[in-house]
Design a protein around this motif. Sequence first.
Motif, PDB file in Angstrom:
ATOM      1  N   PRO A   1       2.426   3.369  -0.845  1.00 60.40           N
ATOM      2  CA  PRO A   1       1.211   3.318  -1.665  1.00 60.40           C
ATOM      3  C   PRO A   1       0.396   2.061  -1.366  1.00 60.40           C
ATOM      4  CG  PRO A   1       3.155   3.816  -2.997  1.00 60.40           C
ATOM      5  CD  PRO A   1       3.654   3.407  -1.654  1.00 60.40           C
ATOM      6  N   ASN A   2      -0.925   2.215  -1.374  1.00 63.48           N
ATOM      7  CA  ASN A   2      -1.841   1.083  -1.172  1.00 63.48           C
ATOM      8  C   ASN A   2      -1.737   0.453   0.205  1.00 63.48           C
ATOM      9  OD1 ASN A   2      -2.744   1.406  -3.856  1.00 63.48           O
ATOM     10  ND2 ASN A   2      -1.118   0.073  -4.602  1.00 63.48           N
ATOM     11  N   ALA A   3      -1.270   1.233   1.162  1.00 59.57           N
ATOM     12  CA  ALA A   3      -1.212   0.759   2.547  1.00 59.57           C
ATOM     13  C   ALA A   3      -1.931   1.759   3.443  1.00 59.57           C
ATOM     14  CB  ALA A   3       0.231   0.588   3.004  1.00 59.57           C
TER      15      ALA A   3
ATOM     16  N   PRO B   1      13.871  -4.071   6.098  1.00 59.43           N
ATOM     17  CA  PRO B   1      13.367  -5.458   6.157  1.00 59.43           C
ATOM     18  C   PRO B   1      11.847  -5.552   6.260  1.00 59.43           C
ATOM     19  CG  PRO B   1      15.257  -5.175   7.615  1.00 59.43           C
ATOM     20  CD  PRO B   1      14.851  -3.807   7.175  1.00 59.43           C
ATOM     21  N   THR B   2      11.253  -4.731   7.141  1.00 57.48           N
ATOM     22  CA  THR B   2       9.810  -4.805   7.324  1.00 57.48           C
ATOM     23  C   THR B   2       9.067  -4.199   6.144  1.00 57.48           C
ATOM     24  OG1 THR B   2      10.161  -4.655   9.712  1.00 57.48           O
ATOM     25  CG2 THR B   2       7.928  -4.288   8.910  1.00 57.48           C
TER      26      THR B   2
ATOM     27  N   ARG C   1      -8.119  -7.280   1.494  1.00 66.61           N
ATOM     28  CA  ARG C   1      -6.805  -6.831   1.977  1.00 66.61           C
ATOM     29  C   ARG C   1      -6.512  -7.387   3.372  1.00 66.61           C
ATOM     30  NH1 ARG C   1      -8.228  -0.342   2.169  1.00 66.61           N
ATOM     31  NH2 ARG C   1     -10.193  -0.519   3.329  1.00 66.61           N
ATOM     32  N   PRO C   2      -5.350  -8.001   3.536  1.00 70.03           N
ATOM     33  CA  PRO C   2      -4.994  -8.606   4.826  1.00 70.03           C
ATOM     34  C   PRO C   2      -4.595  -7.546   5.846  1.00 70.03           C
ATOM     35  CG  PRO C   2      -3.168  -8.815   3.303  1.00 70.03           C
ATOM     36  CD  PRO C   2      -4.299  -8.200   2.523  1.00 70.03           C
TER      37      PRO C   2
ATOM     38  N   SER D   1       5.717  -6.904  -0.288  1.00 73.55           N
ATOM     39  CA  SER D   1       5.435  -8.218  -0.888  1.00 73.55           C
ATOM     40  C   SER D   1       3.958  -8.568  -0.735  1.00 73.55           C
ATOM     41  CB  SER D   1       6.308  -9.301  -0.247  1.00 73.55           C
ATOM     42  OG  SER D   1       5.908  -9.573   1.090  1.00 73.55           O
ATOM     43  N   LYS D   2       3.356  -8.196   0.386  1.00 76.33           N
ATOM     44  CA  LYS D   2       1.931  -8.470   0.590  1.00 76.33           C
ATOM     45  C   LYS D   2       1.062  -7.539  -0.253  1.00 76.33           C
ATOM     46  CE  LYS D   2       3.078 -11.746   3.102  1.00 76.33           C
ATOM     47  NZ  LYS D   2       3.049 -13.075   2.453  1.00 76.33           N
ATOM     48  N   ILE D   3       1.507  -6.296  -0.441  1.00 79.02           N
ATOM     49  CA  ILE D   3       0.793  -5.382  -1.328  1.00 79.02           C
ATOM     50  C   ILE D   3       0.816  -5.919  -2.751  1.00 79.02           C
ATOM     51  CG2 ILE D   3       0.799  -3.067  -2.346  1.00 79.02           C
ATOM     52  CD1 ILE D   3       1.863  -2.011   0.310  1.00 79.02           C
ATOM     53  N   SER D   4       1.954  -6.460  -3.143  1.00 79.86           N
ATOM     54  CA  SER D   4       2.084  -7.031  -4.485  1.00 79.86           C
ATOM     55  C   SER D   4       1.148  -8.218  -4.678  1.00 79.86           C
ATOM     56  CB  SER D   4       3.537  -7.465  -4.720  1.00 79.86           C
ATOM     57  OG  SER D   4       3.692  -8.084  -5.973  1.00 79.86           O
TER      58      SER D   4
END
Length: 439
Positions: A183-185, A134-135, A23-24, A141-144
Amino acid sequence: MALNIRYLESEIQDQYLNDHSDRPWIIGFSGGKDSTMLLQLVWIALKKIPAELRTRHIYVVCNDTLVENPKIAQFVHRTLDRLQIASAQQSMPITVHETTPSLEETFWVNLLGKGYPAPNNMFRWCTERLKINPTTEFIKSKISETGEVIILLGTRSAESSNRARSIKRYEVKGERLRKHILPNAYVFALIKDVLTDEVWTYLLQVDPPWGGTNRDLVTLYRNANGGDCPLVIDDTTPSCGNSRFGCWVCTVVNKDKSMEALIDNGEEWMEPLSEFRDMLQEERNNRDWREKRRRNSDITGEDVWGPYYPEKRAYMLKVLLGAQREIQRTEPDLVLINYQELVAIQVTWHRDSIFKYSVAEIYNEVYGTELNKTDFSDNTIFEKEILQEACHDDTAFGLINELLEIQKSRFIMVNNYGLQSDIENHLEYHIKHKQQDVH
């Protein structure tokens, strides 16, 4: 230094190296003191790790609302350019990304195009559209792409009781990370316990690894007398405080202390911005400026406060362009409202059956140019000359042409939802006014 920098660096290195997922990291960067300290700590800590182990990617994300205080925006953009160059030169796994609101959601398209009233505490429509969405879309998009992400924010408990409660609420006991509402963050609040004096001490003693010093940042704070306006990614983070760096058009506060302080400290060219903001503040609750109907609603009446009247939207656009032209005498590269927004405003007026006012004519009046109406619209869908010949009278031509402009407005804004309703509403509007003319 009382602050244990080595401990913070070890926390960063341990999380970076021993998190076995891919994960980034996403670092929220606003250019203020807190996010600058956070990014410096991360950068310096990772530089001490061998290059072959620096494989986890880091996205530095900065949100531009397009109505940022110009002095702050200029500083932030210079910093972002330095970050990108230094990252490549030092082989750091860091890339810089700037998020902006979608065209239909910018401040000017909402205020001048749709007629939304200037924001206040009861109707703060700007935060979600300009900052959160926007953020959030970038993070999603990065989670995807990777499944999960870790968000590093420069929020500190010492900044406010609200932030302290927010940090505590999502904290996972015994864990370095806390859950994010997405989710997932997960959130890594590295400097949450750092005091304000400790932030300044660190920044004055440690130069940024991307070059230069923090003296410009210190000077900016001193001249603006402002606090941080953090990267906002959810509604638990306060948009801005009463004394802050933020949007120059902000009418949620009574006075923009940071802009007034900058003007007092030699930035006189910003006076037209202050005057425009004050106009929005003063006229926000002027009954003569607001329609007696709700936008996209059947609710009407004397007690109803709706969008700005079309003539007021046109007037505000003229004043804004006048302020832009005046500022460009000394700041030629500064743009308050861009071309795409001007097109979108004209398109939105057509969608709202406003054909009396032309963005091109207002622009020509202010700048002394000779632009055509088609310079702020799309005239390629239908040849008006052919339409004129096919119609037997000017009334029919005018109505059909207006309906085509409404259809084109949806095409240009890439949004066909509600097209039939827009057309039906305009036909009703046309019939009603034709009947009034007869009587």
